[in-house]
Write a protein that holds these residues in place. Sequence first.
Motif, PDB file in Angstrom:
ATOM      1  N   ASN A  99      90.064  48.671  39.698  1.00 13.84           N
ATOM      2  CA  ASN A  99      89.768  48.514  41.002  1.00 13.84           C
ATOM      3  C   ASN A  99      91.090  48.256  41.794  1.00 13.84           C
ATOM      4  OD1 ASN A  99      86.897  48.514  40.875  1.00 13.84           O
ATOM      5  ND2 ASN A  99      87.057  46.321  39.930  1.00 13.84           N
ATOM      6  N   VAL A 103      92.880  48.047  45.878  1.00 12.86           N
ATOM      7  CA  VAL A 103      92.854  47.893  47.321  1.00 12.86           C
ATOM      8  C   VAL A 103      94.264  48.484  47.862  1.00 12.86           C
ATOM      9  CG1 VAL A 103      92.262  46.270  49.156  1.00 12.86           C
ATOM     10  CG2 VAL A 103      91.166  46.046  47.228  1.00 12.86           C
ATOM     11  N   THR A 127      96.413  48.504  51.471  1.00 11.44           N
ATOM     12  CA  THR A 127      96.615  48.079  52.695  1.00 11.44           C
ATOM     13  C   THR A 127      97.169  48.998  53.591  1.00 11.44           C
ATOM     14  OG1 THR A 127      98.021  46.423  52.238  1.00 11.44           O
ATOM     15  CG2 THR A 127      95.680  45.609  52.339  1.00 11.44           C
ATOM     16  N   LYS A 157      87.620  52.601  41.145  1.00  7.68           N
ATOM     17  CA  LYS A 157      87.135  52.483  42.753  1.00  7.68           C
ATOM     18  C   LYS A 157      88.525  51.867  43.454  1.00  7.68           C
ATOM     19  CE  LYS A 157      82.966  52.798  41.133  1.00  7.68           C
ATOM     20  NZ  LYS A 157      82.745  54.001  40.688  1.00  7.68           N
ATOM     21  N   LYS A 163      89.644  51.119  47.433  1.00  7.38           N
ATOM     22  CA  LYS A 163      89.350  50.817  49.012  1.00  7.38           C
ATOM     23  C   LYS A 163      90.763  51.056  49.767  1.00  7.38           C
ATOM     24  CE  LYS A 163      85.735  47.577  48.144  1.00  7.38           C
ATOM     25  NZ  LYS A 163      85.066  46.240  48.375  1.00  7.38           N
ATOM     26  N   GLN A 214      92.774  51.600  53.744  1.00  7.09           N
ATOM     27  CA  GLN A 214      92.428  51.610  55.227  1.00  7.09           C
ATOM     28  C   GLN A 214      92.907  52.958  55.607  1.00  7.09           C
ATOM     29  OE1 GLN A 214      95.480  48.485  56.454  1.00  7.09           O
ATOM     30  NE2 GLN A 214      93.799  47.057  56.252  1.00  7.09           N
ATOM     31  N   VAL A 245      86.579  56.554  46.367  1.00  9.08           N
ATOM     32  CA  VAL A 245      87.416  56.076  47.143  1.00  9.08           C
ATOM     33  C   VAL A 245      86.408  55.727  48.616  1.00  9.08           C
ATOM     34  CG1 VAL A 245      89.510  56.620  48.620  1.00  9.08           C
ATOM     35  CG2 VAL A 245      89.394  57.246  46.249  1.00  9.08           C
ATOM     36  N   THR A 246      86.562  54.600  49.187  1.00  9.03           N
ATOM     37  CA  THR A 246      86.088  54.377  50.381  1.00  9.03           C
ATOM     38  C   THR A 246      87.388  53.956  51.195  1.00  9.03           C
ATOM     39  OG1 THR A 246      85.754  52.087  49.840  1.00  9.03           O
ATOM     40  CG2 THR A 246      84.060  53.410  49.710  1.00  9.03           C
ATOM     41  N   TYR A 247      87.242  54.510  52.659  1.00 11.31           N
ATOM     42  CA  TYR A 247      88.343  54.441  53.693  1.00 11.31           C
ATOM     43  C   TYR A 247      87.872  54.175  54.878  1.00 11.31           C
ATOM     44  CZ  TYR A 247      87.630  59.193  55.194  1.00 11.31           C
ATOM     45  OH  TYR A 247      86.937  60.340  55.659  1.00 11.31           O
ATOM     46  N   THR A 248      88.744  53.510  55.786  1.00 12.23           N
ATOM     47  CA  THR A 248      88.154  52.988  57.060  1.00 12.23           C
ATOM     48  C   THR A 248      88.665  54.295  58.279  1.00 12.23           C
ATOM     49  OG1 THR A 248      90.128  51.576  57.454  1.00 12.23           O
ATOM     50  CG2 THR A 248      87.806  50.617  56.560  1.00 12.23           C
ATOM     51  N   LYS A 307      83.902  57.441  54.033  1.00  7.19           N
ATOM     52  CA  LYS A 307      84.316  56.720  55.430  1.00  7.19           C
ATOM     53  C   LYS A 307      83.454  55.635  55.718  1.00  7.19           C
ATOM     54  CE  LYS A 307      86.287  57.198  59.861  1.00  7.19           C
ATOM     55  NZ  LYS A 307      86.614  57.968  61.154  1.00  7.19           N
ATOM     56  N   VAL A 308      84.087  54.510  55.509  1.00  3.19           N
ATOM     57  CA  VAL A 308      83.109  53.112  56.349  1.00  3.19           C
ATOM     58  C   VAL A 308      83.834  52.601  57.591  1.00  3.19           C
ATOM     59  CG1 VAL A 308      82.445  52.640  53.789  1.00  3.19           C
ATOM     60  CG2 VAL A 308      84.659  51.585  54.713  1.00  3.19           C
TER      61      VAL A 308
END
Length: 72
Positions: free
Chosen positions: A9, A11, A13, A27, A29, A31, A45-48, A70-71
């Motif tokens: 996992n 993250v 930034t 997984k 996450k 930006q 992959v989730t991204y903003t 995309k979230v």
Amino acid sequence: MNVVGSSINVVITGNCNSIKVTGAGIKVKAQGVKVIRIQGADSGVTYTSSPNKNGKAISSVSGAASYVTKVK
């Protein structure tokens, strides 16, 4: 950014030019990201956001149950 292995996992930034995921059960996450590539099963992959014109990352996914989302 390269992520290689299994059951990881991560993250991220800030903004990232590209994310390459190789392995299973990874997984991520993030930006902001321009390009996402996934090779392996059950990884995602989730991204903003993305600096690309349409606001979406360019993505390539290969592997069962892998995804890019995309979230908000």
